[in-house]
Write an enzyme that holds these catalytic residues in place. Structure first.
Site, PDB file in Angstrom:
ATOM      1  N   LYS A 107      10.822  32.621  39.541  1.00 43.23           N
ATOM      2  CA  LYS A 107      12.052  33.141  39.858  1.00 43.23           C
ATOM      3  C   LYS A 107      13.205  32.496  38.917  1.00 43.23           C
ATOM      4  O   LYS A 107      13.128  31.400  38.563  1.00 43.23           O
ATOM      5  CB  LYS A 107      12.584  32.728  41.332  1.00 43.23           C
ATOM      6  CG  LYS A 107      13.657  33.584  41.941  1.00 43.23           C
ATOM      7  CD  LYS A 107      12.911  34.824  42.402  1.00 43.23           C
ATOM      8  CE  LYS A 107      13.777  35.836  43.206  1.00 43.23           C
ATOM      9  NZ  LYS A 107      13.043  36.467  43.984  1.00 43.23           N
TER      10      LYS A 107
HETATM   11  N1  GLU Z   1      12.994  39.958  43.093  1.00 43.98           N
HETATM   12  C1  GLU Z   1      11.963  40.893  43.876  1.00 43.98           C
HETATM   13  C2  GLU Z   1      11.286  39.882  44.657  1.00 43.98           C
HETATM   14  O1  GLU Z   1      11.877  39.136  45.241  1.00 43.98           O
HETATM   15  C3  GLU Z   1      10.957  41.531  42.828  1.00 43.98           C
HETATM   16  C4  GLU Z   1      10.425  40.661  41.946  1.00 43.98           C
HETATM   17  C5  GLU Z   1       9.396  41.310  41.132  1.00 43.98           C
HETATM   18  O2  GLU Z   1       9.375  42.541  40.951  1.00 43.98           O
HETATM   19  O3  GLU Z   1       9.069  40.590  39.872  1.00 43.98           O
HETATM   20  O4  GLU Z   1      10.201  40.175  45.042  1.00 43.98           O
END
Ligand code: GLU
Length: 476
Positions: A107
């Site tokens: 993240k």
């Molecule tokens: N930000 C989104 C999540 O928390 C998508 C993550 C992604 O598609 O890699 O799942």
């Protein structure tokens, strides 16, 4: 949001993890290896803006590299901090394992108020942040693939992919370095709506199981169910729109950061969204009633509560007053560890974040595969499929005419049946299948073992077992 006396978001995730591993037969070494966050890179960089140098702080955290690339969004918010990014990275590991997307968890975050900057300024900031991450392979099609999250969207992803291309001019897989791109920049149909769509599919699947509905003191279908949604951003908006327009649910309240709209007869989500886009706020919306203090609206009576805004909103301070019997966590971490305990005691069923909002990363996976295969899904087979359907329909019509049977197909059926599946249909089909399969895996653990009280622990058990199996087969 952090209530005094409660663990931090990351600690809350750890405590939930511990509840699950207490029921698993796993050595402490492996448990520890899976739980820890592998690395967090912090970067501080300057951008010349409005005549002076502004310094920004950003993070990219890699929780687990048991599969690579690692995956997870990049968030833009003033509240971003290391603890939050690490908690979100851990959730990505478990989420990807649960829905079988072949990624580790990561993240990113940038401490910024995106509303405080003009688009060209945001572009300069995003490109500089991306440059710092690309330089260290923290954005890379084979190693680390970001996506949108709170405060970011297609536009930012387009800047990131372009930045990657400029720095890797001969990488044929460059477009797979980030997902959530606009369709004209290598994106895929249905990615923007994917997380909300996934919430809808998750609820549809939940409602297919009498036993599960009964646990949440519900019966019947989604039609007419009263739903309160917190957050009308990308996820909350799409979930509320699909559930009301397609499943007949009634959105009785929408809570935003600056107030809530309540309407027991059901809110027209598209109309409200257009109002917000036009005026910038939920305030003064002419239909329903506006209340300035949105927080108590979470506690109103309803069938389903959808927190789709941010972490920690259901906490020790309000959990006891929540009236919904079913909560679906469209946001990441909206229910704290302490609140989760209170709600379980009250018999509330919680469909956990790592499952409920996994639609986003699922369609990201499809986009990444599309980018690596360099061809749009359905391009080869669509017309062949149509041609076979035409054959069958013509044959049936001929038989009917030959035998004088007078059969006629309803034009609607014919049109729908003849159409071969394009990219959007295939994405929806893949997403629906993923949400159903993952739910089945969770509910088998929930009902099958006798020692699992709730869906969250079931979800953790499924994910952790899969991550553990990967580590074990690697000989670790
Ligand atoms: N930000 C989104 C999540 O928390 C998508 C993550 C992604 O598609 O890699 O799942």
């Amino acid at each position: 949001m952090h209530v005094v006396g409660e663990p931090s978001f990351r600690e809350s995730v750890d405590l939930m993890f511990n509840r699950a591993t207490a029921l698993m037969d796993m050595g402490p070494g492996l448990k520890q290896k899976i739980q820890v966050c592998n690395s967090t890179y912090t970067v501080r960089f300057g951008v010349r803006l409005r005549g002076k140098i502004e310094t920004f702080t950003g993070y990219r955290s890699v929780h687990s590299e048991h599969m690579e690339p690692v995956k997870g969004g990049i968030r833009y918010a003033l509240s971003v901090n290391q603890d939050e990014v690490e908690a979100l990275a851990a959730l990505m590991t478990y989420k990807c394992a649960l829905v079988e997307t072949p990624f580790g968890g990561s993240k990113g975050g940038l401490c910024i108020d995106p509303r405080a900057w003009e688009p060209h300024e945001l572009e300069a900031i995003t490109r500089r942040f991306a440059y710092e991450l690309i330089k260290r392979d923290l954005i890379h099609p084979a190693q680390n693939v970001p996506a949108p999250d709170m405060g970011t969207g297609e536009r930012e992803m387009a800047w990131i992919v372009d930045q990657y291309r400029r720095m890797n001019t001969s990488d044929i897989n460059a477009s797979a370095c980030v997902t959530g791109k606009p369709p004209h920049a290598g994106g895929i149909q249905g990615r923007v709506e994917a997380t909300g769509r996934g919430v809808q599919y998750a609820l549809q699947e939940f409602f297919r199981h009498e036993e599960d509905k009964a646990a949440a003191k519900l019966s019947g279908g989604l039609d007419g169910k009263k739903i309160i949604v917190q957050g009308l951003g990308n996820v909350g908006y799409h979930a509320a729109k699909f559930l009301s327009e397609e499943d007949g649910a009634k959105i009785t309240a929408v809570i935003e950061y600056n107030g809530a709209i309540i309407d027991d007869t059901g809110i027209d989500i598209e109309d409200l969204k257009q109002w917000i886009l036009k005026t910038g706020s939920i305030k003064d919306y002419p239909k329903g009633s506006y209340v300035a203090d949105g927080a108590p609206v979470l506690e109103k009576e309803c069938d389903i509560l959808i927190p789709a805004a941010m972490e920690g909103v259901i906490n020790l301070g309000n959990a006891a007053r929540i009236q919904a019997n079913l909560i679906i966590e469209a946001a990441n971490g909206p229910v704290t560890f302490g609140a989760d305990e209170i709600l379980r005691r009250k018999g509330v069923v919680i469909i956990p974040d790592m499952y409920a909002n996994a639609g986003g990363v699922t369609v990201s996976y499809f986009e990444w595969v599309k980018n690596l295969s360099h061809i749009r899904f359905g391009r080869m087979q669509r017309r062949a499929e149509e041609a076979r359907h035409v054959l069958l329909v013509n044959e049936l019509e001929k038989l009917s005419a030959d035998k004088g049977l007078g059969w006629t197909m309803s034009p609607n059926f014919k049109e729908k049946y003849l159409r071969g599946a394009g990219e959007l249909e295939l994405v929806r089909s893949g997403l629906d299948d993923t949400m159903r399969t993952a739910y089945q895996a969770m509910r088998e653990v929930w009902h099958g073992r006798g020692d699992v009280e709730d869906l969250r622990v079931a979800a953790y058990i499924v994910s952790i077992s899969r991550v553990a199996a990967t580590y074990q087969s690697k000989g670790l």
